[in-house]
Scaffold this motif. Structure first.
Motif, short mmCIF file in Angstrom:
data_model
loop_
_atom_site.label_atom_id
_atom_site.label_comp_id
_atom_site.label_asym_id
_atom_site.label_seq_id
_atom_site.Cartn_x
_atom_site.Cartn_y
_atom_site.Cartn_z
N ALA A 100 0.82 -1.20 0.00
CA ALA A 100 0.00 0.00 0.00
C ALA A 100 0.86 1.25 0.00
N ALA A 101 2.05 1.17 0.65
CA ALA A 101 2.92 2.34 0.70
C ALA A 101 3.43 2.70 -0.68
N GLY A 102 3.68 1.72 -1.52
CA GLY A 102 4.10 1.95 -2.89
C GLY A 102 5.50 2.51 -2.98
N VAL A 103 5.88 2.90 -4.20
CA VAL A 103 7.20 3.46 -4.47
C VAL A 103 7.02 4.76 -5.22
N ASP A 104 8.11 5.53 -5.28
CA ASP A 104 8.11 6.77 -6.05
C ASP A 104 8.58 6.51 -7.47
N ARG A 105 7.87 7.10 -8.42
CA ARG A 105 8.28 7.06 -9.81
C ARG A 105 8.33 8.50 -10.32
N PHE A 106 9.10 8.74 -11.37
CA PHE A 106 9.43 10.11 -11.74
C PHE A 106 9.17 10.37 -13.22
N VAL A 107 8.78 11.65 -13.51
CA VAL A 107 8.47 12.04 -14.88
C VAL A 107 9.18 13.36 -15.19
N ILE A 108 9.91 13.37 -16.30
CA ILE A 108 10.47 14.60 -16.87
C ILE A 108 10.00 14.67 -18.32
N LYS A 109 9.38 15.75 -18.70
CA LYS A 109 8.81 15.86 -20.04
C LYS A 109 9.88 15.57 -21.11
N ASP A 110 9.52 14.65 -22.02
CA ASP A 110 10.37 14.27 -23.16
C ASP A 110 11.74 13.73 -22.73
N HIS A 111 11.81 13.16 -21.54
CA HIS A 111 13.09 12.62 -21.05
C HIS A 111 13.52 11.45 -21.94
N PRO A 112 14.76 11.42 -22.41
CA PRO A 112 15.17 10.39 -23.38
C PRO A 112 15.69 9.10 -22.75
N ASN A 113 15.87 9.07 -21.42
CA ASN A 113 16.57 7.94 -20.80
C ASN A 113 15.68 7.11 -19.89
#
Length: 561
Positions: A25-38
């Protein structure tokens, strides 16, 4: 012993399962950067962030938080189930989508279709893209959602109801709550219901601005929500309904919210909603109900709303068909009947400075308990303070009409005080009251060309007024009421006084008793109290005339021995 070991083993197993559920339930963090190539498909670090919000959602599990950094996210999209409208972002899991730096820096932008054959009104067409579709248990925090639109609906269209709602945000969450927090929902369009936000089930929305959204057919332009949706500290402003009910909000429960400058065919501020400690201000309709309709409001300011800009027989400047508790209804206008409120019930309210062009400057066809109706106006007809209403323990002061009944017309008064009201039109009458029943009330110091205090068929019972009426029943009196301060002037120029009775007033202990004067007769009944909240049946055991009960103050007793 074996039974005990089995029980211990079962408890250990359950504890392990609970721990695993807690971790999941705690889950993990995921990340977004617009148009990130990697991006690496997991997006668990900024260095391997997703290039768009949808990719991170698709990779996420329940309980995850998706962190989105600055940018305008305006590409991609998908439909949900059989729905036709495309969504820029679909949050179809129990995850939180959260910006890093807030709505000033992070945008989810839909798309309007001005090229489609149907896309000629507010950009509603086959190629329109809604901002966000939220599923059960999802959360959206810290975004500006803008330029979203739905497909267009017309008779014979195959689009379903959910295709044409919520141009900015549509929550199809059933019975599972969602959360929206610290968002700006601006400049979105839909055919119906909630061009800004449309919510199916329970929700909590915090600190969100819903502004400049437009609906072209039916339902509120700003927010459409279920009764289980709660809104805290939100601003709903400058939303526009082209043709029908609801400019600001429809449905939902609002706490400490501002609903202002919305426009609609009717119920410009809101309809079918509950308001606590809100401000409903400067909403405009060209039809009925400038402020709120079919709603319940507590401790709310309903101010400067306007109804009937295009006709002369509209109703409800401030409120219509509503229940108001401890509200202030001030400075509303209607080009018809009921400047402050019509067809409503008011408890402990202030109704002040409202205008109706036809009838009932303050209230029309209302039931009013323990309220102050002050300085309301009818420039063209009758009933400056109240028309066709029933009022208990209320004060009607400084109201004005051109025709009959500066204070009230065809209304029934129980323990009311009617002072300083005025009829301005030559040949008209009843400065205080015109017609109706007047029981245990004081009607003095009013002005009119004829019948300064009363006119028409008025039935007085145990009341104080003058002159004496032919055939008057025993119990009515014409003596001066002996207020603490009578005030001065008439109508809108009246300077209010203090209308509580002095101890030697002839109105003391001169009324007749009703059952409701000793205890509540229904939930919320406050008639057993006077206008100041004192028991209606005082120390003497007999009710006083007027809106106030005399309060006996015990002196100091000094015992000598």
């Amino acid at each position: 012993m074996k039974r005990m070991l089995r029980k211990i083993g079962w408890l250990v197993g359950m504890l392990s399962l609970l721990l695993m559920v807690g971790v999941a339930a705690a889950g993990v963090d995921r990340f977004v950067i617009k148009d990130h190539p990697n991006g690496d498909g997991e997006y668990l670090k900024w260095e391997t962030a997703a290039p768009d919000i949808q990719s991170a959602i698709d990779a996420a599990g329940a309980g995850d938080t998706i962190w989105v950094t600055n940018g305008v996210y305006d590409t991609g999209g998908r439909t949900v189930g059989a729905n036709w409208t495309t969504n820029r972002v679909v949050i179809d899991k129990e995850v939180t989508v959260r910006s890093v730096n807030g709505p000033n820096y992070t945008f989810i932008e839909g798309s309007k279709d001005f090229n489609d054959a149907d896309g000629q009104v507010e950009g509603l067409g086959t190629n329109s893209v809604r901002g966000v579709h939220m599923g059960p248990g999802s959360a959206l925090m810290g975004f500006t959602v803008t330029n979203g639109a739905t497909v267009f609906w017309s008779p014979g269209s195959q689009a379903g109801l959910r295709d044409i709602r919520g141009g900015g945000i549509l929550a199809q969450n059933g019975s599972v709550p969602i959360v929206i927090s610290n968002c700006v929902v601006v400049g979105n369009s839909s055919t119906r219901r909630g061009a800004g936000i449309s919510i199916d089930g329970p929700a909590t929305v915090y600190d969100t601005i819903v502004s400049h959204n437009r609906v072209v057919d039916y339902g509120s332009a700003g927010i459409e929500a279920s009764a289980e949706a709660l809104f805290y500290r939100c601003v709903i402003t400058h939303n526009y309904n082209h043709s029908n009910v609801g400019g600001g909000v429809q449905g939902g429960v609002y706490h400490d919210c501002l609903i202002a400058h919305n426009e609609a065919g009717s119920s410009a501020g809101g309809t079918s909603a509950v308001f606590h400690d809100c401000v409903i201000s400067n909403n405009v309709t060209w039809g009925n109900v400038g402020g709120i309709g079919s709603s319940t409001a507590y401790d709310t300011l309903i101010v400067a709303n306007s109804a009937g800009s295009g006709a002369a027989n509209n109703s409800g400047g401030g409120a219509s068909g509503s229940i108001l508790h401890r509200c202030e209804v001030i400075g509303n206008y209607v080009n018809g009947d009921g400047g402050g409120a019509i067809n409503s019930t008011l408890y402990d309210c202030l109704v002040k400075g409202n205008t109706a062009q036809r009838r009932g400057g303050g209230v029309d066809n209302c039931t009013v308990y323990n309220s102050r109706i002050i300085g309301n106006d009818v420039p063209n007809w009758q009933g400056g303070g109240a028309r066709n209403s029933t009022l208990y323990n209320s004060l009607l002061v400084g109201n004005q009409s051109t025709w009959d009944g500066g204070g009230t017309v065809e209304s029934d008064l129980y323990n009311c005080t009617v002072v300083g009201n005025k009829v301005t039109g030559s040949g008209y009458e009843g400065g205080g009251v015109h017609g109706g029943l007047v029981i245990n009330s004081i009607v003095v110091g009013n002005q009119a060309p004829d019948g300064v205090n009363y006119a028409g068929t008025v039935v007085f019972t145990n009341s104080l007024t003058y002159p004496e009426q032919v055939g008057w029943a025993v119990g009515n009196i014409t003596n001066a009421p002996i207020f603490f301060e009578a005030g001065s002037g008439y109508g809108l120029d009246h300077v209010p006084g203090d209308y509580q009775l002095q101890s030697h007033s002839p109105g003391m202990n001169a009324g007749i008793e009703f059952d409701w004067m000793t205890e509540p007769q229904f939930e919320g009944d406050i008639r057993y109290l006077d206008l100041e909240g004192n028991p209606r049946i005082g120390k003497a055991g007999v009710v006083d005339m007027g809106a106030y009960e005399f309060v006996y103050i015990l002196g100091t007793i000094i015992m000598m021995r």
